[in-house]
Scaffold this motif. Sequence first.
Motif, PDB file in Angstrom:
ATOM      1  N   TYR A 161      -1.372  14.460   2.639  1.00  0.00           N
ATOM      2  CA  TYR A 161      -1.701  13.149   3.201  1.00  0.00           C
ATOM      3  C   TYR A 161      -0.663  12.143   2.730  1.00  0.00           C
ATOM      4  O   TYR A 161      -0.319  12.107   1.543  1.00  0.00           O
ATOM      5  CB  TYR A 161      -3.094  12.706   2.740  1.00  0.00           C
ATOM      6  N   HIS A 162      -0.173  11.359   3.671  1.00  0.00           N
ATOM      7  CA  HIS A 162       0.845  10.367   3.310  1.00  0.00           C
ATOM      8  C   HIS A 162       0.480   8.990   3.852  1.00  0.00           C
ATOM      9  O   HIS A 162       1.356   8.223   4.247  1.00  0.00           O
ATOM     10  CB  HIS A 162       2.200  10.807   3.865  1.00  0.00           C
ATOM     11  N   GLY A 163      -0.809   8.675   3.905  1.00  0.00           N
ATOM     12  CA  GLY A 163      -1.218   7.408   4.488  1.00  0.00           C
ATOM     13  C   GLY A 163      -1.357   7.550   5.990  1.00  0.00           C
ATOM     14  O   GLY A 163      -1.228   8.650   6.538  1.00  0.00           O
ATOM     15  N   LYS A 183      -1.415   3.227  -5.661  1.00  0.00           N
ATOM     16  CA  LYS A 183      -2.534   3.472  -6.577  1.00  0.00           C
ATOM     17  C   LYS A 183      -2.269   2.901  -7.985  1.00  0.00           C
ATOM     18  O   LYS A 183      -2.335   1.700  -8.157  1.00  0.00           O
ATOM     19  CB  LYS A 183      -2.880   4.967  -6.563  1.00  0.00           C
ATOM     20  N   ASN A 218      -4.864  15.412  -1.814  1.00  0.00           N
ATOM     21  CA  ASN A 218      -5.681  14.692  -0.841  1.00  0.00           C
ATOM     22  C   ASN A 218      -6.449  15.628   0.071  1.00  0.00           C
ATOM     23  O   ASN A 218      -7.095  15.192   1.031  1.00  0.00           O
ATOM     24  CB  ASN A 218      -4.795  13.778   0.006  1.00  0.00           C
ATOM     25  N   VAL A 227       2.321   8.800  -4.536  1.00  0.00           N
ATOM     26  CA  VAL A 227       1.327   7.725  -4.514  1.00  0.00           C
ATOM     27  C   VAL A 227       0.128   8.101  -5.396  1.00  0.00           C
ATOM     28  O   VAL A 227      -0.416   7.252  -6.108  1.00  0.00           O
ATOM     29  CB  VAL A 227       0.884   7.405  -3.068  1.00  0.00           C
ATOM     30  N   ILE A 228      -0.235   9.385  -5.387  1.00  0.00           N
ATOM     31  CA  ILE A 228      -1.402   9.781  -6.196  1.00  0.00           C
ATOM     32  C   ILE A 228      -0.974  10.380  -7.544  1.00  0.00           C
ATOM     33  O   ILE A 228      -1.635  10.182  -8.562  1.00  0.00           O
ATOM     34  CB  ILE A 228      -2.318  10.736  -5.387  1.00  0.00           C
ATOM     35  N   GLU A 273       3.775  15.801  -0.932  1.00  0.00           N
ATOM     36  CA  GLU A 273       3.106  15.455  -2.184  1.00  0.00           C
ATOM     37  C   GLU A 273       3.483  16.589  -3.133  1.00  0.00           C
ATOM     38  O   GLU A 273       3.030  17.719  -2.932  1.00  0.00           O
ATOM     39  CB  GLU A 273       1.588  15.471  -2.018  1.00  0.00           C
ATOM     40  N   SER A 306       0.854  -1.200   0.000  1.00  0.00           N
ATOM     41  CA  SER A 306       0.000   0.000   0.000  1.00  0.00           C
ATOM     42  C   SER A 306       0.881   1.238   0.000  1.00  0.00           C
ATOM     43  O   SER A 306       2.092   1.165   0.266  1.00  0.00           O
ATOM     44  CB  SER A 306      -0.889   0.022   1.247  1.00  0.00           C
ATOM     45  N   GLY A 307       0.253   2.365  -0.265  1.00  0.00           N
ATOM     46  CA  GLY A 307       0.965   3.640  -0.208  1.00  0.00           C
ATOM     47  C   GLY A 307       1.438   3.949   1.200  1.00  0.00           C
ATOM     48  O   GLY A 307       2.538   4.479   1.396  1.00  0.00           O
ATOM     49  N   THR A 308       0.609   3.630   2.177  1.00  0.00           N
ATOM     50  CA  THR A 308       0.978   3.852   3.571  1.00  0.00           C
ATOM     51  C   THR A 308       2.289   3.140   3.903  1.00  0.00           C
ATOM     52  O   THR A 308       3.207   3.714   4.489  1.00  0.00           O
ATOM     53  CB  THR A 308      -0.143   3.315   4.503  1.00  0.00           C
ATOM     54  N   ASP A 352       6.261  12.102  -2.295  1.00  0.00           N
ATOM     55  CA  ASP A 352       5.213  11.091  -2.194  1.00  0.00           C
ATOM     56  C   ASP A 352       4.351  11.202  -3.442  1.00  0.00           C
ATOM     57  O   ASP A 352       3.512  12.086  -3.560  1.00  0.00           O
ATOM     58  CB  ASP A 352       4.397  11.312  -0.917  1.00  0.00           C
TER      59      ASP A 352
HETATM   60  C1  LIG Z   1      -3.464   7.373  -1.193  1.00  0.00           C
HETATM   61  C2  LIG Z   1      -2.209   8.005  -0.707  1.00  0.00           C
HETATM   62  C3  LIG Z   1      -1.416   7.423   0.301  1.00  0.00           C
HETATM   63  C4  LIG Z   1      -1.839   6.175   1.030  1.00  0.00           C
HETATM   64  O1  LIG Z   1      -1.911   5.065   0.199  1.00  0.00           O
HETATM   65  P1  LIG Z   1      -2.777   3.793   0.687  1.00  0.00           P
HETATM   66  O2  LIG Z   1      -2.570   2.805  -0.407  1.00  0.00           O
HETATM   67  O3  LIG Z   1      -4.168   4.293   0.833  1.00  0.00           O
HETATM   68  O4  LIG Z   1      -2.190   3.355   1.979  1.00  0.00           O
HETATM   69  C5  LIG Z   1      -0.218   8.026   0.632  1.00  0.00           C
HETATM   70  N1  LIG Z   1       0.182   9.153   0.016  1.00  0.00           N
HETATM   71  C6  LIG Z   1      -0.548   9.743  -0.939  1.00  0.00           C
HETATM   72  C7  LIG Z   1      -0.035  10.975  -1.609  1.00  0.00           C
HETATM   73  C8  LIG Z   1      -1.772   9.203  -1.324  1.00  0.00           C
HETATM   74  O5  LIG Z   1      -2.514   9.804  -2.253  1.00  0.00           O
END
Ligand SMILES: *Cc1c(COP(=O)(O)O)cnc(C)c1O
Length: 423
Positions: free
Chosen positions: A142-144, A265, A209, A239-240, A204, A114-116, A237
Amino acid sequence: MSRSEELYARALRVAPGGVHSPVRAFKGVGGTPVFMTGGSQARLRDVDGREYLDFCMAFGPLILGHGNAQVREAVVAALDRGWSLGTAEPYSLELGEFICSRIPWVQNLRFVNSGTEAVMSALRVARGATGRSKILKFEGCYHGHADAMLLRAGSGLAEAALPDSAGLGAEAVRETVVAPLDDEAALAAVFAQHGKEIAAAIIEPLPANYGLLPQRQAFLETLARLTRQHGALLIFDEVISGFRVGFQGYCAVAGIEPDLVTYGKIIGGGFPVGAYGGRRELMQQVAPVGPVYQAGTLSANPVAMCAGLAALRQLADGSLYAQLEARGARLERALRGVPKLHVQRVGSVFWMCLGEVTQDVIRTPKQFPAGCAQRYASMYHPLLARGIYLAPSGFEVGFLSAAHSDADIDQLAEAVAATVAKL
Ligand SMILES: *Cc1c(COP(=O)(O)O)cnc(C)c1O
Protein backbone atom coordinates in the motif's frame (compact mmCIF):
# COMPACT_ATOMS: atom_id res chain seq x y z
CA MET A 1 -28.10 2.44 22.97
CA SER A 2 -24.50 3.27 23.77
CA ARG A 3 -23.20 6.76 23.17
CA SER A 4 -20.99 5.33 20.36
CA GLU A 5 -24.09 3.94 18.64
CA GLU A 6 -25.86 7.30 18.94
CA LEU A 7 -22.90 9.18 17.50
CA TYR A 8 -22.47 6.60 14.73
CA ALA A 9 -26.11 7.05 13.65
CA ARG A 10 -25.50 10.80 13.43
CA ALA A 11 -22.12 10.37 11.70
CA LEU A 12 -23.68 8.22 8.97
CA ARG A 13 -25.72 11.28 7.94
CA VAL A 14 -22.62 13.46 7.69
CA ALA A 15 -19.87 11.35 6.12
CA PRO A 16 -19.72 8.23 3.94
CA GLY A 17 -19.76 5.33 6.37
CA GLY A 18 -19.68 7.87 9.21
CA VAL A 19 -15.89 8.11 9.01
CA HIS A 20 -13.12 10.00 7.28
CA SER A 21 -10.89 7.03 6.48
CA PRO A 22 -12.46 3.69 5.53
CA VAL A 23 -10.85 1.24 7.94
CA ARG A 24 -12.18 3.22 10.92
CA ALA A 25 -15.69 2.11 9.93
CA PHE A 26 -15.43 -1.46 11.36
CA LYS A 27 -16.45 -2.94 8.00
CA GLY A 28 -13.83 -5.64 8.48
CA VAL A 29 -15.09 -6.76 11.90
CA GLY A 30 -18.75 -5.74 11.93
CA GLY A 31 -20.59 -3.76 14.57
CA THR A 32 -20.44 -0.12 15.50
CA PRO A 33 -17.14 1.76 15.52
CA VAL A 34 -16.16 2.82 19.02
CA PHE A 35 -16.02 6.62 19.32
CA MET A 36 -12.99 7.64 21.34
CA THR A 37 -12.67 10.91 23.21
CA GLY A 38 -8.94 10.73 23.75
CA GLY A 39 -5.91 8.75 24.71
CA SER A 40 -3.21 8.73 27.34
CA GLN A 41 0.01 6.66 27.16
CA ALA A 42 -1.04 3.18 25.97
CA ARG A 43 -4.75 3.72 26.57
CA LEU A 44 -7.78 5.04 24.71
CA ARG A 45 -10.97 6.25 26.38
CA ASP A 46 -14.34 6.00 24.65
CA VAL A 47 -17.40 8.25 24.83
CA ASP A 48 -19.07 5.82 27.24
CA GLY A 49 -16.15 6.19 29.68
CA ARG A 50 -14.61 2.77 28.97
CA GLU A 51 -10.84 2.36 28.73
CA TYR A 52 -8.94 0.23 26.24
CA LEU A 53 -5.35 -0.86 25.89
CA ASP A 54 -4.51 0.48 22.45
CA PHE A 55 -2.51 -1.68 20.03
CA CYS A 56 -3.53 0.27 16.94
CA MET A 57 -1.80 3.49 18.03
CA ALA A 58 -3.41 5.63 15.32
CA PHE A 59 -2.17 3.10 12.71
CA GLY A 60 1.47 3.74 13.48
CA PRO A 61 2.36 7.38 14.20
CA LEU A 62 2.21 7.09 18.00
CA ILE A 63 5.43 5.18 18.68
CA LEU A 64 5.77 7.19 21.91
CA GLY A 65 2.19 6.54 23.02
CA HIS A 66 -0.68 8.99 23.44
CA GLY A 67 0.05 12.37 24.99
CA ASN A 68 3.84 12.12 25.05
CA ALA A 69 5.00 14.94 27.35
CA GLN A 70 7.85 16.27 25.17
CA VAL A 71 5.72 16.31 22.03
CA ARG A 72 2.96 18.09 23.93
CA GLU A 73 5.35 20.71 25.27
CA ALA A 74 6.77 21.38 21.78
CA VAL A 75 3.26 21.69 20.33
CA VAL A 76 2.07 24.11 23.01
CA ALA A 77 5.17 26.28 22.51
CA ALA A 78 4.60 26.23 18.73
CA LEU A 79 0.95 27.25 19.18
CA ASP A 80 2.02 30.19 21.29
CA ARG A 81 4.27 31.41 18.48
CA GLY A 82 1.71 31.03 15.68
CA TRP A 83 0.40 27.94 13.95
CA SER A 84 0.65 28.80 10.29
CA LEU A 85 3.10 31.25 8.75
CA GLY A 86 3.18 30.55 5.02
CA THR A 87 6.76 31.79 4.95
CA ALA A 88 10.25 30.39 5.29
CA GLU A 89 10.67 29.47 8.98
CA PRO A 90 13.28 27.73 11.13
CA TYR A 91 11.15 24.75 12.32
CA SER A 92 11.18 22.70 9.11
CA LEU A 93 14.87 23.55 8.83
CA GLU A 94 15.55 22.03 12.23
CA LEU A 95 13.54 18.88 11.51
CA GLY A 96 15.10 18.59 8.05
CA GLU A 97 18.64 18.94 9.39
CA PHE A 98 17.89 16.47 12.14
CA ILE A 99 16.85 13.86 9.57
CA CYS A 100 19.41 14.58 6.82
CA SER A 101 22.32 14.54 9.28
CA ARG A 102 21.30 11.08 10.55
CA ILE A 103 20.14 9.33 7.38
CA PRO A 104 22.92 9.55 4.76
CA TRP A 105 20.72 8.63 1.76
CA VAL A 106 18.37 11.52 2.57
CA GLN A 107 20.60 14.30 1.27
CA ASN A 108 17.66 16.60 0.50
CA LEU A 109 14.02 16.39 1.47
CA ARG A 110 10.67 18.12 1.10
CA PHE A 111 7.89 18.07 3.70
CA VAL A 112 4.27 17.44 2.66
CA ASN A 113 1.09 16.69 4.61
CA SER A 114 0.60 12.93 4.29
CA GLY A 115 2.20 9.71 3.17
CA THR A 116 0.00 9.68 0.09
CA GLU A 117 1.34 13.07 -0.94
CA ALA A 118 4.93 11.98 -0.29
CA VAL A 119 4.50 8.97 -2.60
CA MET A 120 2.74 10.98 -5.34
CA SER A 121 5.56 13.51 -5.28
CA ALA A 122 8.36 10.93 -5.27
CA LEU A 123 6.79 9.22 -8.29
CA ARG A 124 6.62 12.57 -10.10
CA VAL A 125 10.31 13.20 -9.36
CA ALA A 126 11.17 9.74 -10.67
CA ARG A 127 9.27 10.34 -13.90
CA GLY A 128 10.70 13.83 -14.27
CA ALA A 129 14.26 12.70 -13.67
CA THR A 130 14.17 9.62 -15.92
CA GLY A 131 11.83 10.83 -18.64
CA ARG A 132 10.08 7.46 -18.35
CA SER A 133 6.46 6.86 -17.42
CA LYS A 134 5.91 3.36 -15.99
CA ILE A 135 5.98 2.61 -12.27
CA LEU A 136 6.52 -0.88 -10.86
CA LYS A 137 4.72 -1.70 -7.64
CA PHE A 138 4.16 -4.92 -5.72
CA GLU A 139 1.03 -6.88 -5.02
CA GLY A 140 -0.02 -6.33 -1.42
CA CYS A 141 1.97 -3.13 -0.92
CA TYR A 142 0.00 0.00 0.00
CA HIS A 143 1.36 3.39 -0.95
CA GLY A 144 -1.54 5.70 -0.14
CA HIS A 145 -4.47 6.49 -2.40
CA ALA A 146 -2.95 8.12 -5.50
CA ASP A 147 -4.52 6.68 -8.66
CA ALA A 148 -1.41 4.90 -9.90
CA MET A 149 -0.94 3.10 -6.58
CA LEU A 150 -4.43 1.64 -6.17
CA LEU A 151 -3.71 -1.41 -8.25
CA ARG A 152 -2.84 -4.98 -7.54
CA ALA A 153 -1.92 -7.72 -9.98
CA GLY A 154 -4.21 -10.38 -11.22
CA SER A 155 -2.77 -13.86 -10.94
CA GLY A 156 0.08 -14.14 -13.40
CA LEU A 157 2.16 -11.52 -15.11
CA ALA A 158 0.32 -11.68 -18.42
CA GLU A 159 -2.86 -10.34 -16.85
CA ALA A 160 -3.52 -6.64 -16.76
CA ALA A 161 -3.25 -4.88 -13.42
CA LEU A 162 -6.68 -4.75 -11.84
CA PRO A 163 -7.78 -1.62 -10.03
CA ASP A 164 -8.76 -1.81 -6.35
CA SER A 165 -10.89 1.30 -6.71
CA ALA A 166 -13.40 2.82 -9.10
CA GLY A 167 -12.67 6.24 -10.54
CA LEU A 168 -9.05 5.74 -11.55
CA GLY A 169 -7.71 7.42 -14.67
CA ALA A 170 -7.08 4.96 -17.51
CA GLU A 171 -3.51 6.22 -17.81
CA ALA A 172 -2.73 5.47 -14.18
CA VAL A 173 -3.83 1.89 -14.72
CA ARG A 174 -1.87 1.58 -17.97
CA GLU A 175 1.34 3.00 -16.56
CA THR A 176 1.49 0.87 -13.42
CA VAL A 177 3.09 -2.57 -13.62
CA VAL A 178 2.37 -4.88 -10.71
CA ALA A 179 4.66 -7.73 -9.66
CA PRO A 180 4.31 -10.29 -6.87
CA LEU A 181 6.40 -10.02 -3.71
CA ASP A 182 8.96 -12.72 -2.87
CA ASP A 183 9.51 -13.80 -6.47
CA GLU A 184 12.83 -12.99 -8.17
CA ALA A 185 11.89 -14.83 -11.37
CA ALA A 186 8.76 -12.74 -11.83
CA LEU A 187 10.80 -9.62 -11.15
CA ALA A 188 13.34 -10.56 -13.81
CA ALA A 189 10.50 -11.17 -16.27
CA VAL A 190 8.97 -7.76 -15.56
CA PHE A 191 12.28 -5.99 -16.12
CA ALA A 192 12.96 -8.03 -19.27
CA GLN A 193 9.63 -6.88 -20.67
CA HIS A 194 9.33 -3.29 -19.34
CA GLY A 195 12.84 -2.43 -18.12
CA LYS A 196 13.40 0.50 -20.47
CA GLU A 197 10.06 2.12 -19.65
CA ILE A 198 10.17 1.86 -15.85
CA ALA A 199 10.86 5.20 -14.15
CA ALA A 200 10.87 3.67 -10.69
CA ALA A 201 10.11 0.61 -8.66
CA ILE A 202 8.36 1.44 -5.40
CA ILE A 203 8.12 -1.03 -2.53
CA GLU A 204 7.41 -1.10 1.15
CA PRO A 205 10.73 -2.71 2.14
CA LEU A 206 8.80 -4.11 5.10
CA PRO A 207 5.26 -4.54 3.74
CA ALA A 208 2.94 -3.83 6.66
CA ASN A 209 -0.38 -2.79 5.16
CA TYR A 210 -1.72 -6.20 4.18
CA GLY A 211 -0.67 -8.25 7.12
CA LEU A 212 3.04 -8.03 7.91
CA LEU A 213 4.97 -9.59 5.01
CA PRO A 214 8.73 -9.55 5.73
CA GLN A 215 10.70 -9.95 2.51
CA ARG A 216 13.82 -12.04 2.04
CA GLN A 217 17.01 -10.00 1.85
CA ALA A 218 17.85 -11.65 -1.50
CA PHE A 219 14.56 -10.44 -2.97
CA LEU A 220 15.19 -6.83 -1.95
CA GLU A 221 18.76 -7.03 -3.25
CA THR A 222 17.56 -8.43 -6.57
CA LEU A 223 15.12 -5.55 -6.88
CA ALA A 224 17.88 -3.03 -6.12
CA ARG A 225 20.18 -4.64 -8.69
CA LEU A 226 17.53 -4.84 -11.44
CA THR A 227 16.51 -1.20 -11.01
CA ARG A 228 20.16 -0.14 -11.25
CA GLN A 229 20.81 -2.30 -14.32
CA HIS A 230 17.79 -0.92 -16.15
CA GLY A 231 18.24 2.74 -15.23
CA ALA A 232 15.11 2.80 -13.09
CA LEU A 233 15.02 4.45 -9.67
CA LEU A 234 14.39 2.54 -6.46
CA ILE A 235 11.88 4.11 -4.07
CA PHE A 236 11.54 2.69 -0.59
CA ASP A 237 8.18 3.67 0.87
CA GLU A 238 9.04 3.90 4.55
CA VAL A 239 5.86 5.70 5.59
CA ILE A 240 5.15 2.88 8.06
CA SER A 241 8.63 1.38 8.63
CA GLY A 242 10.58 4.65 8.80
CA PHE A 243 11.59 5.57 12.38
CA ARG A 244 9.66 2.42 13.42
CA VAL A 245 12.07 -0.48 12.95
CA GLY A 246 15.00 1.78 13.83
CA PHE A 247 15.71 5.46 13.33
CA GLN A 248 17.01 4.85 9.79
CA GLY A 249 14.09 2.59 8.98
CA TYR A 250 14.20 -0.61 6.96
CA CYS A 251 16.82 0.81 4.57
CA ALA A 252 19.37 0.37 7.34
CA VAL A 253 18.06 -3.09 8.27
CA ALA A 254 18.40 -4.26 4.66
CA GLY A 255 21.60 -2.31 4.07
CA ILE A 256 20.15 -0.92 0.83
CA GLU A 257 20.25 2.76 -0.07
CA PRO A 258 17.30 3.69 -2.26
CA ASP A 259 17.33 6.61 -4.68
CA LEU A 260 14.25 8.12 -3.06
CA VAL A 261 12.48 7.42 0.21
CA THR A 262 9.08 8.44 1.54
CA TYR A 263 8.09 9.05 5.15
CA GLY A 264 4.89 9.77 7.07
CA LYS A 265 3.23 8.59 10.28
CA ILE A 266 5.99 8.82 12.96
CA ILE A 267 7.77 11.73 11.25
CA GLY A 268 5.00 14.11 12.38
CA GLY A 269 4.83 12.93 15.99
CA GLY A 270 1.09 12.29 15.49
CA PHE A 271 0.38 15.40 13.40
CA PRO A 272 -0.21 15.37 9.63
CA VAL A 273 3.22 15.26 7.98
CA GLY A 274 4.83 13.35 5.16
CA ALA A 275 8.20 13.78 3.50
CA TYR A 276 10.07 12.58 0.47
CA GLY A 277 13.77 12.78 0.01
CA GLY A 278 16.85 11.15 -1.39
CA ARG A 279 19.80 11.83 -3.61
CA ARG A 280 20.49 15.52 -3.91
CA GLU A 281 20.54 15.69 -7.70
CA LEU A 282 17.15 13.97 -7.84
CA MET A 283 15.59 16.26 -5.25
CA GLN A 284 17.03 19.27 -7.08
CA GLN A 285 14.53 18.40 -9.84
CA VAL A 286 11.81 19.79 -7.56
CA ALA A 287 10.43 23.35 -7.86
CA PRO A 288 11.56 26.07 -7.35
CA VAL A 289 14.99 24.73 -8.40
CA GLY A 290 13.93 22.17 -10.99
CA PRO A 291 11.04 21.49 -13.38
CA VAL A 292 9.06 19.03 -11.19
CA TYR A 293 6.26 21.02 -9.57
CA GLN A 294 5.08 20.24 -6.05
CA ALA A 295 3.66 22.66 -3.47
CA GLY A 296 1.48 22.88 -0.35
CA THR A 297 -0.32 25.72 1.46
CA LEU A 298 0.01 24.03 4.84
CA SER A 299 3.20 22.08 4.12
CA ALA A 300 5.81 22.12 6.89
CA ASN A 301 3.21 23.45 9.30
CA PRO A 302 5.14 24.74 12.33
CA VAL A 303 3.07 22.82 14.89
CA ALA A 304 3.56 19.57 13.00
CA MET A 305 7.27 20.26 12.44
CA CYS A 306 7.85 20.89 16.15
CA ALA A 307 5.85 17.79 17.09
CA GLY A 308 7.90 15.70 14.65
CA LEU A 309 11.20 17.05 15.94
CA ALA A 310 10.21 16.43 19.56
CA ALA A 311 9.31 12.84 18.66
CA LEU A 312 12.41 12.10 16.59
CA ARG A 313 14.69 13.59 19.28
CA GLN A 314 13.49 10.87 21.64
CA LEU A 315 14.15 8.15 19.08
CA ALA A 316 17.50 9.17 17.64
CA ASP A 317 19.83 7.49 20.15
CA GLY A 318 18.26 4.08 19.53
CA SER A 319 17.58 3.13 23.16
CA LEU A 320 13.81 3.15 22.70
CA TYR A 321 14.14 0.73 19.78
CA ALA A 322 16.01 -1.71 22.02
CA GLN A 323 13.21 -1.43 24.58
CA LEU A 324 10.55 -1.91 21.89
CA GLU A 325 12.35 -4.96 20.52
CA ALA A 326 12.38 -6.52 23.99
CA ARG A 327 8.65 -5.84 24.45
CA GLY A 328 7.92 -7.16 20.97
CA ALA A 329 9.87 -10.34 21.67
CA ARG A 330 7.92 -10.78 24.92
CA LEU A 331 4.62 -10.49 23.05
CA GLU A 332 5.77 -12.86 20.32
CA ARG A 333 6.85 -15.49 22.86
CA ALA A 334 3.52 -15.31 24.65
CA LEU A 335 1.43 -15.43 21.46
CA ARG A 336 3.40 -18.33 19.99
CA GLY A 337 1.97 -20.48 22.74
CA VAL A 338 -1.60 -19.88 21.52
CA PRO A 339 -2.92 -22.76 19.38
CA LYS A 340 -4.18 -21.96 15.86
CA LEU A 341 -2.57 -18.53 16.00
CA HIS A 342 0.29 -17.58 13.70
CA VAL A 343 2.32 -14.51 14.68
CA GLN A 344 4.69 -12.44 12.58
CA ARG A 345 6.69 -9.65 14.13
CA VAL A 346 9.45 -7.20 13.30
CA GLY A 347 10.43 -5.02 16.25
CA SER A 348 7.33 -3.29 17.55
CA VAL A 349 5.11 -4.26 14.58
CA PHE A 350 3.12 -7.48 14.91
CA TRP A 351 0.46 -9.34 12.98
CA MET A 352 -1.77 -12.11 14.24
CA CYS A 353 -3.12 -14.53 11.65
CA LEU A 354 -5.66 -17.18 12.61
CA GLY A 355 -5.67 -20.38 10.60
CA GLU A 356 -3.62 -23.24 9.19
CA VAL A 357 -0.26 -21.73 8.23
CA THR A 358 2.22 -24.16 6.69
CA GLN A 359 5.20 -21.90 6.04
CA ASP A 360 7.43 -20.40 8.73
CA VAL A 361 6.90 -16.88 7.42
CA ILE A 362 4.05 -15.59 5.25
CA ARG A 363 5.63 -13.35 2.61
CA THR A 364 2.87 -12.78 0.08
CA PRO A 365 -0.92 -12.36 0.24
CA LYS A 366 -1.25 -15.63 -1.73
CA GLN A 367 -0.09 -17.46 1.41
CA PHE A 368 -2.86 -16.12 3.65
CA PRO A 369 -4.82 -19.05 5.12
CA ALA A 370 -8.44 -19.16 3.96
CA GLY A 371 -10.84 -17.54 6.42
CA CYS A 372 -8.20 -15.69 8.46
CA ALA A 373 -10.02 -12.34 8.14
CA GLN A 374 -13.33 -13.85 9.31
CA ARG A 375 -11.61 -15.51 12.27
CA TYR A 376 -10.05 -12.17 13.19
CA ALA A 377 -13.51 -10.59 13.03
CA SER A 378 -14.93 -13.22 15.40
CA MET A 379 -12.08 -12.55 17.83
CA TYR A 380 -12.43 -8.77 17.58
CA HIS A 381 -15.49 -7.94 19.65
CA PRO A 382 -14.69 -10.35 22.51
CA LEU A 383 -11.28 -8.66 22.74
CA LEU A 384 -12.91 -5.24 22.69
CA ALA A 385 -15.14 -6.37 25.57
CA ARG A 386 -11.94 -7.29 27.46
CA GLY A 387 -10.60 -3.77 26.94
CA ILE A 388 -8.24 -4.50 24.05
CA TYR A 389 -8.35 -2.13 21.07
CA LEU A 390 -6.82 -3.54 17.90
CA ALA A 391 -7.09 -2.21 14.34
CA PRO A 392 -10.58 -3.17 13.10
CA SER A 393 -9.30 -5.35 10.25
CA GLY A 394 -7.45 -8.66 10.19
CA PHE A 395 -5.16 -7.29 7.49
CA GLU A 396 -3.89 -4.39 9.59
CA VAL A 397 -0.86 -4.85 11.81
CA GLY A 398 -0.58 -4.05 15.51
CA PHE A 399 1.85 -1.57 17.02
CA LEU A 400 3.61 -1.40 20.36
CA SER A 401 4.73 1.96 21.70
CA ALA A 402 7.23 3.15 24.26
CA ALA A 403 4.22 3.65 26.56
CA HIS A 404 3.31 -0.06 26.64
CA SER A 405 4.55 -1.88 29.73
CA ASP A 406 5.33 -5.57 30.11
CA ALA A 407 2.05 -5.87 32.01
CA ASP A 408 0.14 -4.33 29.06
CA ILE A 409 1.73 -6.85 26.73
CA ASP A 410 0.91 -9.76 29.02
CA GLN A 411 -2.67 -8.51 29.23
CA LEU A 412 -2.96 -8.57 25.42
CA ALA A 413 -1.46 -12.07 25.20
CA GLU A 414 -3.75 -13.44 27.92
CA ALA A 415 -6.83 -11.85 26.35
CA VAL A 416 -5.95 -13.27 22.93
CA ALA A 417 -5.30 -16.74 24.36
CA ALA A 418 -8.61 -16.76 26.25
CA THR A 419 -10.53 -15.46 23.22
CA VAL A 420 -8.99 -17.82 20.69
CA ALA A 421 -9.66 -20.78 22.99
CA LYS A 422 -13.40 -20.01 22.78
CA LEU A 423 -13.59 -19.59 18.97
C1 LIG B 1 0.09 4.84 5.69
C2 LIG B 1 0.90 4.61 4.47
C3 LIG B 1 0.80 5.44 3.33
C4 LIG B 1 -0.21 6.55 3.24
O1 LIG B 1 0.00 7.55 4.17
P1 LIG B 1 -1.21 8.55 4.52
O2 LIG B 1 -0.60 9.50 5.49
O3 LIG B 1 -2.28 7.68 5.09
O4 LIG B 1 -1.61 9.19 3.25
C5 LIG B 1 1.66 5.21 2.27
N1 LIG B 1 2.56 4.21 2.31
C6 LIG B 1 2.68 3.40 3.37
C7 LIG B 1 3.72 2.33 3.37
C8 LIG B 1 1.85 3.55 4.47
O5 LIG B 1 1.94 2.73 5.51
